[in-house]
Scaffold this motif. Structure first.
Motif, short mmCIF file in Angstrom:
data_model
loop_
_atom_site.label_atom_id
_atom_site.label_comp_id
_atom_site.label_asym_id
_atom_site.label_seq_id
_atom_site.Cartn_x
_atom_site.Cartn_y
_atom_site.Cartn_z
N GLY A 139 0.81 -1.21 0.00
CA GLY A 139 0.00 0.00 0.00
C GLY A 139 0.85 1.26 0.00
O GLY A 139 2.08 1.20 -0.07
N ALA A 140 0.19 2.40 0.09
CA ALA A 140 0.82 3.73 0.04
C ALA A 140 1.59 3.88 -1.27
O ALA A 140 1.32 3.16 -2.24
CB ALA A 140 1.70 3.98 1.26
N PHE A 141 2.56 4.78 -1.33
CA PHE A 141 3.34 4.90 -2.56
C PHE A 141 4.82 5.11 -2.27
O PHE A 141 5.48 5.96 -2.85
CB PHE A 141 2.79 5.96 -3.52
CG PHE A 141 2.23 7.19 -2.87
CD1 PHE A 141 3.04 8.07 -2.19
CD2 PHE A 141 0.88 7.48 -2.98
CE1 PHE A 141 2.54 9.21 -1.62
CE2 PHE A 141 0.34 8.63 -2.40
CZ PHE A 141 1.17 9.51 -1.73
N TYR A 142 5.28 4.32 -1.29
CA TYR A 142 6.68 4.36 -0.90
C TYR A 142 7.23 2.95 -0.85
O TYR A 142 6.47 1.99 -0.65
CB TYR A 142 6.85 4.94 0.51
CG TYR A 142 6.23 6.28 0.71
CD1 TYR A 142 6.90 7.44 0.34
CD2 TYR A 142 4.95 6.40 1.28
CE1 TYR A 142 6.30 8.67 0.54
CE2 TYR A 142 4.37 7.62 1.47
CZ TYR A 142 5.04 8.77 1.10
OH TYR A 142 4.46 9.99 1.29
N THR A 143 8.55 2.84 -0.96
CA THR A 143 9.20 1.59 -0.61
C THR A 143 10.52 1.92 0.04
O THR A 143 11.10 2.99 -0.21
CB THR A 143 9.44 0.69 -1.84
OG1 THR A 143 9.69 -0.63 -1.41
CG2 THR A 143 10.63 1.18 -2.67
N ILE A 144 10.94 1.02 0.92
CA ILE A 144 12.31 1.07 1.42
C ILE A 144 13.06 -0.04 0.69
O ILE A 144 12.68 -1.21 0.76
CB ILE A 144 12.37 0.83 2.94
CG1 ILE A 144 11.72 1.98 3.72
CG2 ILE A 144 13.81 0.58 3.39
CD1 ILE A 144 12.64 3.10 4.16
N ALA A 145 14.11 0.34 -0.04
CA ALA A 145 14.91 -0.65 -0.77
C ALA A 145 16.30 -0.74 -0.16
O ALA A 145 16.85 0.26 0.32
CB ALA A 145 15.02 -0.25 -2.24
N ARG A 146 16.85 -1.99 -0.16
CA ARG A 146 18.22 -2.18 0.33
C ARG A 146 19.17 -2.15 -0.85
O ARG A 146 18.95 -2.84 -1.86
CB ARG A 146 18.32 -3.52 1.05
CG ARG A 146 19.68 -3.73 1.74
CD ARG A 146 19.65 -4.95 2.65
NE ARG A 146 19.37 -6.15 1.88
CZ ARG A 146 18.87 -7.28 2.40
NH1 ARG A 146 18.59 -7.34 3.69
NH2 ARG A 146 18.63 -8.32 1.64
#
Lengths: 390, 390
Positions: B310-317
């Motif tokens: 959901g939302a429109f963010y991601t945390i990427a490594r």
């Protein structure tokens, strides 16, 4: 927070209205004056597909226009460092308190005082220390000796409202200079709420705290378009200081809440183009309301109303012993030609318990001939209130 | 408050722009999606002569429409007691913290967390106790045992963001029920920031905290039109609770700041008339952006990007050891066809020092074909952004 004396009256006002009695609201500073035509047109011309965040300190273009506005008062501001646009004067005060005081610190405020200062202080976890001004000398600034008695190691600031809400008192240059000397002696901030700066009468002049030399590190000014342009609902205020360290802390609180309202800023920027003719007419109108009110009140036996030098409020002394009961009676039991008025009990404006019991605040915000309608500044060009804001 | 990692990058972004490099802002949740046509038309049709204060809890008509909106999600709210309109979700959180916590109290927040929560906590004088969620399981809720270890007599509340900013994680009903049991056991408030509730993908469903039985006294929900309707600048949020005692305290803080913005409320009320077709198209657009981003990131050696629900963010490594330096390098030294991107270093989203150094937050808020322009929802009917908001 205890419920304010005004809020306790709201159910009585509603009951009166249900009985078919017309209640005129002289209890709140919601002017009936139209906005400048520049603001009305700006609202009509709004056209946006996305409502973006503005800069946390407010739109740059608006800050530049604000700097020009203050320049006309002999105040030189750098829009990049000295001006922060806030969500109303309310947020400006809250951010100011949080930025110059720690939890538990004390702020000295002359009373009667704007009741919401207590709410902002609670939200900021600081303690209001009231210093009483008296109706007998028109609510002039209490002597500096009285201030010094209240100063403790916890005292960080003095807060004044100039011209004053609720008293209408306009502070003199001498009074501001005395406060300046005190602030410098004890290294205190002075926060001046100047949202009524454009409402001064009898040829008097409003002296801004920013016009007082030597306060570059200590002066914080609160401003707003709410009263100036009849734009209370825009929620656009301003926080001003030359103290960069203070402003950088304030900016961090501003960044945390992202941005002030975008639509209100656009309209406020247009409102700044209002010319002197607008203010001259507004001031003429308020002056005439004030003169009528002061004259008629003082004709009543046992009533004393000082002549306020600015803003659009007065505190009047009445031959009563309990203003809360009196204001309730006006709504509950009194009517004249099926009309009555709602006034603000002065007890709500004193922090010192027991004071103000024979006083009321009256806001002269309604016009004399048709107090039920919007006061039109540009006759013929407008169709009255759409009512959409309520 | 220390300067956030994103803010430290701003001068580098400005330098890149001065060198003629196009910087795409994937660092901030400012959607490029148009508002619903109902909101665009409402702005065009605004016509007011006075901008009055609204009710401190927000216009009654808007609260009634909000109650209808929540009814569609199986949530029954009384507009007179359960809904408070605020100046953005930001103010809703601040008022919530001040209304259910005393200075020095502690609130548990899963990290990575929305960085401004720290600012709101400082403003409210409460202490954030982070509990770390991990990228390896897509930032699911940490186990309840971990929460219990953090609980002290000072703990008064748990704050979650669902769907989550910055991770995009969508909490399951099981997770919310586990939190419910914990809250009831220790008599804690749960504050759920649900401003991204309408952005959920892959046929999943957002479960509101208000849909969880047994939390009538303990659930507080934060909402906002900012992201839902691309109206970040309207500054219109909502504070919701069935707990009347809590809401009466919240109302007092709301009364102290007078009212939320009038213009934004009028537009937000119209935006609520947006139909499913609007949200379907918005969600299709975000889903397609998300799929592209996740697929392409995971094709890069050493990069891992979970699939946000959901939302429109991601945390990427990323295969980096210092995301602050990496994000600075993207602006200072990198460009491809004279373009680069601004990302948010994940260090800013962790309260625990040292975490997030090999992670970045990416907001997929720009469209894929012409990321420089506003994404038009109603082709042909609009002329693009006027630019007036900046």
């Amino acid at each position: 927070m205890p419920a304010s004396p005004i809020r306790k009256l709201v159910p009585y006002a509603e009951q009166a209205k249900k009985k078919g009695i017309k209640v005129y609201h002289l209890n709140i500073g919601q002017p009936d004056i139209e906005m400048p035509k520049e603001a009305i047109e700006a609202i009509q011309n709004l056209n946006l597909n996305i409502l973006e965040y503005s800069h946390s300190a407010g739109n740059e273009s608006y800050r530049k226009k604000l700097a020009e506005y203050y320049q006309d008062y002999g105040i030189q501001l750098d829009p990049a460092y000295n001006i922060l646009v806030t969500t109303g004067g309310s947020e400006a005060i809250t951010i100011a308190l949080m930025s110059c005081m720690d939890p538990g610190d004390e702020i000295i405020v002359p009373e009667p005082l704007y009741a919401n200062y207590n709410g902002f202080a609670i939200a900021s976890d600081v303690i209001v220390k009231p210093i009483t001004s008296g109706i007998e000398n028109g609510f002039a600034l209490p002597g500096i000796v009285a201030f010094e008695k209240l100063i403790t190691p916890k005292t960080k600031a003095i807060l004044i409202c100039n011209p004053n809400n609720p008293t209408g008192y306009l502070y003199s240059k001498t009074e501001l200079e005395a406060l300046r000397d005190l602030a410098l002696k004890h290294d205190l901030f002075i926060i001046a709420d100047e949202v009524y700066r454009d409402f001064v009468y009898d040829g008097k002049e409003h002296i801004s705290l920013l016009n007082i030399a030597g306060l570059e590190k200590h002066a914080i000014v609160i401003d707003s378009v709410s009263k100036r342009f009849s734009m209370c609902g825009a929620r656009i205020g301003t926080l001003i200081s030359y103290n960069k360290e203070f402003m950088l802390i304030a900016l961090k609180f501003a960044q945390a809440r992202l941005s002030p309202p975008s639509l209100g800023q656009l309209v406020a920027e247009s409102a700044l183009r209002a010319d002197d003719a607008y203010f001259n007419e507004v001031n003429r109108e308020y002056l005439s309301r004030r003169n009528l009110m002061v004259a008629l009140l003082n004709q009543i036996d046992g009533v004393y109303c000082p002549t306020p030098g600015g803003a659009f409020y007065t505190i009047a002394r009445l031959p009563i012993d309990d203003c809360d009961k009196f204001c309730q009676w006006l709504l509950e039991s009194f009517s004249y030609h099926n009309e009555t008025v709602m006034l603000a009990p002065a007890t709500g404006f004193y922090s010192t318990k027991g004071l103000g019991k024979n006083e009321v605040r009256i806001a002269y915000v309604l016009n004399q001939t048709d107090p039920d309608s919007c006061y039109k500044m540009h006759s013929g060009s407008l169709e009255g209130l759409s009512g959409k804001t309520n």
